[in-house]
Design a protein around this motif. Sequence first.
Motif: not given
Ligand code: F0G
Length: 492
Positions: A86, A88, A135-137, A140, A160, A162, A217, A221, A250, A253, A290, A292-293, A440
């Motif tokens: 990932t 992320s 984090q992102g979820r 959400e 995505f 989640t 989004t 993804n 969303d 990215r 999220s 983390k991206k 991926r």
């Molecule tokens: N939205 C998108 C477009 C994502 O790709 C992800 C996570 C999330 C929301 C959720 O965010 O992980 O911070 O809770 N994607 C990771 C991946 C897990 O590997 O593509 P999160």
Amino acid sequence: MNERQSNLLHNRRVEFPFALFYATFMTYAACENASNGAFMIMPPYKTKMVEPIRILTKKERIVKIRRAGYNLFFLKSEDVTIDLLTDSGTGAMSEHQWAALMEGDESYAGSTSFFRLKKAVADILGFRLVIPTHQGRGAEAAFNKAVLKKGDIVTGNSPFDTTRAHIEHVGATIVDATCKEAFSFKNTSAFKGNVDIKKLERTLKQCGDTVAYVLLTMTCNSMGGQPISLANIKDVARLCTAYKRPLYYDIARFAENAFFIQEREKKYRTWSVHAIVREMMKHADGALMSAKKDAIVNMGGFIALRSAELYGRISPYSILNEGFLHYGGMSGRDMEALAVGLHEGTEEKYLRHRVGQTAYLAESLHRMNVPVIRPAGGHAVYVNAGLMLPHIPWNNFPAQALAIAVYIEGGIRGVEIGSIMEGRDPNTRESRRAHTELLRLAIPRRVYSQEHLDHVIETFRAVAHHKKRISGVRFRHEAPILRHFSSTFRLA
Ligand code: F0G
């Protein structure tokens, strides 16, 4: 100084030495583009601290993957050479982000770090209100609990997993209106993350107020990390205004998406990425992030909003699960690093290198006849394992088989996005067949070098050589939900 040296120093594109290959894929991108993989781009950073990689022998990896039940999620990271599971939370923070950590204000309420984050969100994205989440979820969960009810519909391009899960968890349904080009492996359009505007309008017309909101989004993804164009965003926004439906994004990215717009959408070629980001955001009522991206932190997220009323409606759900409104599951220092990361993640030089890395990997694999989604998305290369291993039937999971083979060959960890991940139909309990069996390879930000990517390319060359001998897998133990994470397998 010759022209090549000057280009390298100024982070401009430097020609890859294969003129023929270069000519073949110019059909979908102008020759100046970083995202066509024809150029190697110098990273606009250098290494200050290193993390050693442990390199096992092939024999050792065969034992490790067998012990992991042929599920790459069960491998220890120390047994992985190049980890492309990932992008992320796996990026490398900069010296500025590490320095900012020291300024973290860990106050429960009124943290200075929160206000710095709020300012960065306002400066980069233009949203006035921010609810931090772990984090992102987390974003959400709080958002969808507040705005959705049973029977509602959410439509837009493909969400995505989640996001989908949180929408469905409250009893709402998703109507996927991704453009049809996204479903064609052969299609090389520049914006395969676009929405099918006719389908969207049909849904809005037929379902009326049942459509709780429209979600875009960016990048998409679930569709190979493909971008959405500003023209398409504007068309979607126009429909949302006409049908009086709110529009949310969303934005995990968003910066990569903005960079693709600059490169591929003629009208915006002279715009800065910052200006494009503001133009993208101005049409949305809010955004879920999220961090983390594209904000290049290891943990964090937020909800960004304009409406105080909506902020008030979502807040209790966030407080319940994430924490008080001035930290929401993040420590003060995390918010500091995130504020800096939002700025760094939108720098053009960084983005050019980042998108260039993904394109370089994708185009190099394509040249070796490894079937990949093209043009490459922003964060990952998606290999079509169904096409690469036609002798493995879909229910013996060719993408998982390929993931195992590239781990054994070169210690590379990718992730199956195919029929294992699709799971079972909740009603019939039949295994669902994925549209495409994909492996991926997600590229962490600022972590791997050209040489690491060359190792990935050479690994695929070796795997392609003996691909007919790769066998599929069957379940040993099948997990009841989200089965890709925790099932185990045996070779078929
Ligand atoms: N939205 C998108 C477009 C994502 O790709 C992800 C996570 C999330 C929301 C959720 O965010 O992980 O911070 O809770 N994607 C990771 C991946 C897990 O590997 O593509 P999160």
